[in-house]
Motif scaffolding. Structure first.
Motif, PDB file in Angstrom:
ATOM      1  N   ILE A 110      10.895  -4.512   4.379  1.00 38.04           N
ATOM      2  CA  ILE A 110      10.920  -3.472   3.142  1.00 38.04           C
ATOM      3  C   ILE A 110       9.490  -3.081   2.990  1.00 38.04           C
ATOM      4  O   ILE A 110       9.111  -1.888   2.932  1.00 38.04           O
ATOM      5  N   ARG A 111       8.671  -4.035   2.902  1.00 39.02           N
ATOM      6  CA  ARG A 111       7.369  -3.609   2.549  1.00 39.02           C
ATOM      7  C   ARG A 111       6.766  -2.929   3.760  1.00 39.02           C
ATOM      8  O   ARG A 111       5.987  -1.856   3.322  1.00 39.02           O
ATOM      9  N   SER A 112       6.856  -3.299   4.906  1.00 38.32           N
ATOM     10  CA  SER A 112       6.417  -2.415   6.134  1.00 38.32           C
ATOM     11  C   SER A 112       7.140  -1.059   6.011  1.00 38.32           C
ATOM     12  O   SER A 112       6.257   0.017   6.472  1.00 38.32           O
ATOM     13  N   LEU A 113       8.295  -0.821   5.842  1.00 40.24           N
ATOM     14  CA  LEU A 113       9.008   0.536   5.723  1.00 40.24           C
ATOM     15  C   LEU A 113       8.163   1.371   4.523  1.00 40.24           C
ATOM     16  O   LEU A 113       7.774   2.453   5.075  1.00 40.24           O
ATOM     17  N   LEU A 114       7.909   0.856   3.487  1.00 40.51           N
ATOM     18  CA  LEU A 114       7.305   1.502   2.363  1.00 40.51           C
ATOM     19  C   LEU A 114       5.955   1.912   2.874  1.00 40.51           C
ATOM     20  O   LEU A 114       5.454   2.960   2.726  1.00 40.51           O
ATOM     21  N   GLU A 115       5.255   0.861   3.294  1.00 42.86           N
ATOM     22  CA  GLU A 115       3.735   1.453   3.853  1.00 42.86           C
ATOM     23  C   GLU A 115       3.688   2.129   4.921  1.00 42.86           C
ATOM     24  O   GLU A 115       2.707   3.132   4.902  1.00 42.86           O
ATOM     25  N   LYS A 116       4.393   2.621   5.805  1.00 44.70           N
ATOM     26  CA  LYS A 116       4.595   3.319   6.802  1.00 44.70           C
ATOM     27  C   LYS A 116       5.086   4.571   6.636  1.00 44.70           C
ATOM     28  O   LYS A 116       4.533   5.479   7.477  1.00 44.70           O
ATOM     29  N   SER A 117       5.986   4.645   5.850  1.00 46.84           N
ATOM     30  CA  SER A 117       6.769   6.012   5.552  1.00 46.84           C
ATOM     31  C   SER A 117       6.083   6.721   4.464  1.00 46.84           C
ATOM     32  O   SER A 117       6.023   6.609   3.239  1.00 46.84           O
ATOM     33  N   GLN A 118       5.585   8.045   4.833  1.00 43.38           N
ATOM     34  CA  GLN A 118       5.216   8.955   3.846  1.00 43.38           C
ATOM     35  C   GLN A 118       6.233   9.205   2.719  1.00 43.38           C
ATOM     36  O   GLN A 118       5.887   9.636   1.643  1.00 43.38           O
ATOM     37  N   MET A 119       7.371   9.445   3.391  1.00 43.30           N
ATOM     38  CA  MET A 119       8.385   9.877   2.841  1.00 43.30           C
ATOM     39  C   MET A 119       8.989   8.755   1.648  1.00 43.30           C
ATOM     40  O   MET A 119       9.156   9.128   0.348  1.00 43.30           O
TER      41      MET A 119
ATOM     42  N   ILE B 147      13.256  -8.227  -4.256  1.00 43.43           N
ATOM     43  CA  ILE B 147      13.382  -8.587  -2.792  1.00 43.43           C
ATOM     44  C   ILE B 147      11.628  -8.936  -2.305  1.00 43.43           C
ATOM     45  O   ILE B 147      11.341  -9.700  -1.464  1.00 43.43           O
ATOM     46  N   MET B 148      10.660  -7.685  -2.536  1.00 42.47           N
ATOM     47  CA  MET B 148       9.590  -7.955  -1.866  1.00 42.47           C
ATOM     48  C   MET B 148       8.673  -8.824  -2.907  1.00 42.47           C
ATOM     49  O   MET B 148       7.935  -9.442  -1.889  1.00 42.47           O
ATOM     50  N   ILE B 149       8.666  -8.772  -4.142  1.00 47.11           N
ATOM     51  CA  ILE B 149       7.517  -9.807  -4.623  1.00 47.11           C
ATOM     52  C   ILE B 149       8.077 -11.042  -5.015  1.00 47.11           C
ATOM     53  O   ILE B 149       7.376 -12.240  -4.731  1.00 47.11           O
ATOM     54  N   TRP B 150       9.212 -11.180  -5.512  1.00 49.67           N
ATOM     55  CA  TRP B 150      10.068 -12.323  -6.146  1.00 49.67           C
ATOM     56  C   TRP B 150      10.501 -13.257  -5.100  1.00 49.67           C
ATOM     57  O   TRP B 150      10.692 -14.499  -5.065  1.00 49.67           O
TER      58      TRP B 150
ATOM     59  N   LYS C 181       0.815  -1.220   0.015  1.00 48.61           N
ATOM     60  CA  LYS C 181      -0.066   0.292   0.083  1.00 48.61           C
ATOM     61  C   LYS C 181       0.930   1.350  -0.132  1.00 48.61           C
ATOM     62  O   LYS C 181       1.011   1.910   1.022  1.00 48.61           O
ATOM     63  N   VAL C 182       1.363   1.336  -1.120  1.00 45.39           N
ATOM     64  CA  VAL C 182       2.472   2.914  -1.357  1.00 45.39           C
ATOM     65  C   VAL C 182       1.597   3.687  -2.084  1.00 45.39           C
ATOM     66  O   VAL C 182       2.444   4.941  -2.359  1.00 45.39           O
ATOM     67  N   SER C 183       0.696   3.555  -2.777  1.00 40.99           N
ATOM     68  CA  SER C 183      -0.013   4.702  -3.698  1.00 40.99           C
ATOM     69  C   SER C 183      -0.105   6.012  -2.719  1.00 40.99           C
ATOM     70  O   SER C 183      -0.909   5.618  -1.649  1.00 40.99           O
ATOM     71  N   LEU C 184      -0.253   6.956  -3.082  1.00 42.15           N
ATOM     72  CA  LEU C 184      -0.457   8.340  -2.498  1.00 42.15           C
ATOM     73  C   LEU C 184      -1.978   8.607  -2.559  1.00 42.15           C
ATOM     74  O   LEU C 184      -2.380   9.523  -1.895  1.00 42.15           O
ATOM     75  N   ILE C 185      -2.489   8.230  -3.554  1.00 40.11           N
ATOM     76  CA  ILE C 185      -4.086   8.272  -3.810  1.00 40.11           C
ATOM     77  C   ILE C 185      -4.621   7.257  -3.125  1.00 40.11           C
ATOM     78  O   ILE C 185      -4.832   6.161  -3.338  1.00 40.11           O
ATOM     79  N   PRO C 186      -5.576   7.498  -2.092  1.00 40.68           N
ATOM     80  CA  PRO C 186      -6.140   6.370  -1.217  1.00 40.68           C
ATOM     81  C   PRO C 186      -7.414   5.913  -2.012  1.00 40.68           C
ATOM     82  O   PRO C 186      -8.820   5.850  -1.543  1.00 40.68           O
ATOM     83  N   THR C 187      -7.208   5.148  -3.097  1.00 39.51           N
ATOM     84  CA  THR C 187      -8.416   4.449  -3.684  1.00 39.51           C
ATOM     85  C   THR C 187      -8.319   3.058  -3.666  1.00 39.51           C
ATOM     86  O   THR C 187      -9.267   2.381  -4.148  1.00 39.51           O
ATOM     87  N   GLN C 188      -7.456   2.520  -2.806  1.00 41.10           N
ATOM     88  CA  GLN C 188      -7.404   1.143  -2.604  1.00 41.10           C
ATOM     89  C   GLN C 188      -8.432   0.357  -1.784  1.00 41.10           C
ATOM     90  O   GLN C 188      -8.969   1.256  -0.720  1.00 41.10           O
TER      91      GLN C 188
END
Length: 737
Positions: free
Chosen positions: A168-177, A469-472, A136-143
């Motif tokens: 890494i997934r958790s980092l991307l999802e929690k960090s707005q930056m 890393i994340m998907i494969w 969940k890294v999209s900046l537009i909340p349409t998920q």
């Protein structure tokens, strides 16, 4: 690295999905998902038969490989800009070219990057959307949780799970930056592809036309420049006919080109110096750098030009498919260009003074004019690769809210990825003419071109590492191996080119910065407007109050209220009623939503739900598309929507708290009657966006001026959604963000 066991994996997946269960409706969503547990057809074009694959492989030669195929026109002058010091340098340079093609073109792009496609679609935004679908890294909340039920949405992930991927997934999802950085890299990669779309036609055509100097020395640089400009203008006039027709026109020509340069390479290899085959020994690369490290390092700026078009190979994937690209690369393209470079080096071993015009000087005299004509035609075709790639990546960017709305024309009913964007075509043509008049020669353009190419390589590698890393769930050893081999090679190439920043290398950065600014301003304004509508959604109590008000007239017919938010009722509804105190008998609040996948099957296109109170024929509808899909025209769209609405009514008796099938049939008959008595009307908001009081100076400049200007210049939403103007009603509204 420590792995999670099977129990941990199951618990993790349950924890991820329990927060938003598929079958349960969230209060603010106003949506009940129709049963979409259909068979996963994963449309990927990889499921087509071999006849179609071979047909696409042939077509791809005319679209994808022109840039790579014409690189022998200008590579060697860039590798040896100061001339050839010794014959051993020639072997070192050839060895560098061969292993660059093997490592970057074949290993990286053909066998690794093509695998990172998104249901058959390639390019920077395809990789970005793949990551957005997994995390969940999209900046537009349409998920929405229901999106996971779409067939092509689900990823075929390996069973093995590792903690690094989750971290890494958790980092991307929690960090707005982190989300902002990902979006910025995707936008930057797109800008570099568009920059390639400008530079490729210029350098390819210029380098081909410069061959006239061998037989007509009276032609000066200005005449050659204007001939090139004329050819470029004509090239862009052909784009409106579509990739399919252009490919069938160009593919036979480029096939002859590849066969010709390969055969001439074999001729020069046999006649001049067959010992150049020793260049397949990588030891000559080491010797080349040991002998003259500085000259060898700077020659990398020319070597990288043999890889031009590798990024387009991936970006153009949506026009073809993985198997077609691999077949055409390995059977035709790679052997031909390697033979061409070997032939030129064989010739230069005996004629080192001809290095600045190596391609044309190495052609046997009887073949000069036929090859000149072929070279000009091939250069025109080379431009097609990046032009088509630019169209594809702009289409993806528009669909995902990262590029101003432009017209996207789907030129092939058979292959949905083949598109033409008139506004971008005109922009590229103007930019190509300007660049050609500015640089005037292919040699002067080489530094700018090389930087744009390698910068695109590095951004693709960044996304690829995240996917690995994340998907494969690739083993860390292989991830590190990629980073310290291919990644390191690309970094060395880039560093060698940045030295020439002031000698034209600044152009792709200036051009890219302009596009990044436009795309980021558009996305920023779009996000603020979406958030504003989300914060001001109409409550269920307000909907009930409005629909029960006797002062509000009910008209026959069906009204489609268009809004961007997918989680509730847009404030445009109350604004409309306050200005026009009348509502149609059937109301459907429609949201057009682009999923981060390339295609949504028609059976899964619509999601319906009732809006309370349930007995007043008010519905919510989310219409889901993939970023590569064409919108249906009004008649088809209306027919599909009404049919699916009636199916929804009959399949969901619990919504009206009745088991009476007769009552449900009467409601369906009511829908049909309203369609016959009245009409289908489209209601949309004309949203002006202004900054709220107290906003910063920067925000006011971006929103009140830059975003507002872009919004007024581009196509309006009704054009994008193909809404018929005779059925359209618009109401003005100001959004303070």
């Amino acid at each position: 690295m420590e792995q999670l066991d099977e129990t941990d994996t199951e618990n993790y997946e349950q924890n991820q999905h329990s927060k938003s269960p598929i079958r349960k409706r969230a209060k603010n969503d106003l949506i009940d998902i129709e049963d979409s547990s259909k068979t996963n057809d994963r449309n990927s074009s990889e499921n087509v038969g071999w006849v179609t694959v071979l047909k696409l492989a042939f077509q791809s030669i005319g679209i994808v490989y022109g840039d790579i195929g014409t690189s022998p026109l200008y590579v060697l002058p860039g590798v040896f800009p100061s001339g050839i010091q010794s014959n051993d340098d020639l072997l070192g340079g050839l060895s560098l070219i061969i292993y660059s093609l093997i490592i970057v073109l074949l290993l990286k792009y053909v066998f690794i990057v093509l695998t990172a496609n998104d249901n058959g679609d390639g390019g920077t935004f395809a990789m970005y959307s793949l990551i957005c679908r997994y995390a969940k890294v999209s900046l537009i909340p349409t998920q929405q949780a229901e999106d996971r039920n779409v067939s092509n949405y689900k990823l075929d992930l390996p069973k093995r799970r590792v903690k690094l991927a989750y971290a890494i997934r958790s980092l991307l999802e929690k960090s707005q930056m982190a989300k902002q950085i990902l979006l910025f890299i995707a936008i930057l990669g797109t800008s570099m592809i568009i920059g390639d779309g400008v530079l490729t036609p210029c350098i390819s055509v210029l380098s081909a036309v410069e061959g006239l100097e061998r037989s007509a020395s009276s032609l000066n640089a200005d005449i050659i420049m204007w001939i090139s400009v004329l050819i470029l203008v004509l090239l862009f006039q052909f784009q409106k006919f579509g990739t399919d027709k252009v490919a069938y026109t160009f593919s036979p020509i480029l096939m002859v080109w590849f066969l010709s340069i390969g055969m001439i390479g074999i001729y020069n290899f046999a006649v001049h110096d067959s010992t150049v085959i020793k260049a397949f020994n990588p030891w000559y690369v080491i010797q080349y750098f040991k002998k003259s490290p500085k000259d060898a390092y700077f020659s990398l700026g020319g070597v990288v030009l043999c890889l031009t078009g590798a990024e387009a190979l991936f970006a153009d994937l949506g026009h073809f498919n993985v198997r077609a690209i691999r077949i055409s690369t390995c059977s035709v393209v790679f052997p031909s260009i390697v033979l061409a470079y070997m032939g030129q080096i064989s010739y230069l071993r005996k004629h080192p003074m001809d290095v600045q015009n190596a391609f044309y000087r190495s052609i046997p005299k009887p073949m000069y004019w036929p090859m000149f004509v072929l070279a000009v035609l091939a250069a025109i075709i080379a431009s097609q690769a990046l032009i088509s790639a630019t169209f594809s990546i702009v289409q993806q960017s528009v669909a995902l809210g990262c590029f101003p709305r432009v017209k996207v024309v789907h030129t092939s009913p058979q292959y949905e990825g083949q598109v033409y964007v008139p506004e971008i075509n005109t922009l590229l043509m103007i930019a190509c003419v300007g660049v050609t008049l500015g640089f005037k020669s292919s040699a002067a353009m080489g530094h700018a071109y090389g930087i744009a190419v390698v910068f695109g390589f590095t951004l693709t590698s960044f996304f690829l590492l995240l996917i690995m890393i994340m998907i494969w769930k690739t083993h860390p050893i292989f991830v590190l191996a990629y980073a310290f081999t291919i990644g390191a090679i690309e970094f060395i190439f880039l560093s060698a080119l940045l030295v020439k920043f002031t000698d034209g290398g600044y152009f792709p950065f200036v051009f890219g910065a302009a596009f990044v600014m436009v795309m980021y301003i558009w996305n920023y304004g779009y996000r603020l407007k979406y958030k504003n509508e989300l914060d001001n959604m109409v409550s269920l109590a307000k909907v009930e109050e409005i629909t029960s008000d006797p002062k509000i007239s009910r008209l026959p017919g069906i009204a489609l209220f268009y809004a961007e938010v997918v989680q509730g009722i847009s404030p445009i509804f109350t604004h409309f009623v306050s200005n026009v105190p009348a509502l149609h008998s059937v109301l459907v609040f429609v949201s057009i939503k682009t999923l981060p996948i390339s295609k949504v099957s028609p059976e899964e296109r619509f999601m319906f739900g009732r809006v309370e109170p349930y007995d007043r024929a008010i519905f919510r509808c989310i219409v889901r598309y993939g970023y590569r899909e064409a919108r249906e025209f009004a008649n088809s769209f209306e027919e599909m929507l009404v049919d699916r609405l009636k199916e929804f009514i009959l399949d969901h008796p619990q919504e009206v708290e009745t088991e009476s099938h007769t009552k449900l049939e009467r409601e369906v008959e009511f829908i049909d009657a309203q369609l016959q008595e009245g009409s289908m009307v489209y209601l949309m908001g004309e949203n002006d966006v202004i900054c709220a009081k107290g906003s910063s100076f920067t925000k006011r400049m971006v929103i009140d001026y830059a975003y507002d200007w872009l919004r007024r210049c581009v196509r309006q939403p009704e054009e994008t959604f193909l809404v018929p103007r005779r059925k359209l009603v618009k109401v003005g509204m100001i959004n303070e963000v």
